[in-house]
Design a protein around this motif. Structure first.
Motif: not given
Length: 190
Positions: A53, A56-57, A59-61, A63-64, A67, A69, A91
């Motif tokens: 988890y 993934y989180q 990597e996503n953090n 990217l966000e 970008h 976000q 957020s």
């Protein structure tokens, strides 16, 4: 689009987006504080307490953030630079006519009452205002969470309202007090 990840420092703390080597400390933080944090958290995802988890989180953090976000930070004490003692998450970045975002945060039970959240949130909001050029940050807290309300008040967040059944926290709809902090030095983008 941003390319450089932030490193935010204060007298006693470092705030940054996590990297893969932080996963064991992130898991330790949430395992040790699960009981304490549960009354203030939405539903825990089934795999929340797993390495997969968080891989993934993380990597996503990144990217966000790149970008524009979100900005999801972990709090590390300068004296123990690998130990996670809390989180500060900005957020729902909205630009255009709004230029606002939301902030939520958590702090280890053992670190309560030492001024860490006030210090960390002050440094983080300064970064969001000065470097990310947001005009407004909104924070909401449950009325019985006086510690959270006191931190926001110390930092200048003003109460703007009361929302009934605002967020689903730990399986129950909870009322929240709505607050915001406005950037007096906001500049229009060129």
């Amino acid at each position: 689009m941003r390319s450089e990840l932030p490193l935010i420092t204060s007298d006693r703390l470092t705030l940054r987006i996590a990297i893969k080597k932080d996963i064991p400390q992130i898991l330790k933080y949430f395992h040790e504080n699960k009981t304490y944090l549960t009354p203030f958290y939405p539903h825990w995802f089934d795999n929340f307490f797993t390495e997969e988890y968080w891989q993934y989180q993380i990597e996503n953090n990144v990217l966000e953030f790149i970008h524009d976000q979100s900005l999801k930070l972990f709090i590390f004490p300068n004296k123990k630079s690998t130990k996670v003692i809390g989180t500060i998450n900005f957020s729902n970045f909205i630009r255009g006519a709004a230029h606002f975002c939301y902030v939520g945060y958590s702090l280890a039970e053992a670190e309560q009452g030492k001024g860490y959240m006030t210090e960390g949130l002050r440094a983080a909001t300064n970064y969001v205002f000065e470097e990310l050029n947001f005009h407004r940050i909104m924070a909401n807290y449950m009325p019985h969470n006086r510690r959270s309300g006191n931190v926001l008040k110390k930092l200048g967040f003003l109460v703007e309202g009361y929302a009934r059944d605002y967020l689903l926290i730990n399986g129950k709809w909870e009322d929240h007090i709505l607050t915001s902090l406005v950037n007096p030095n906001w500049k229009p983008e060129k």
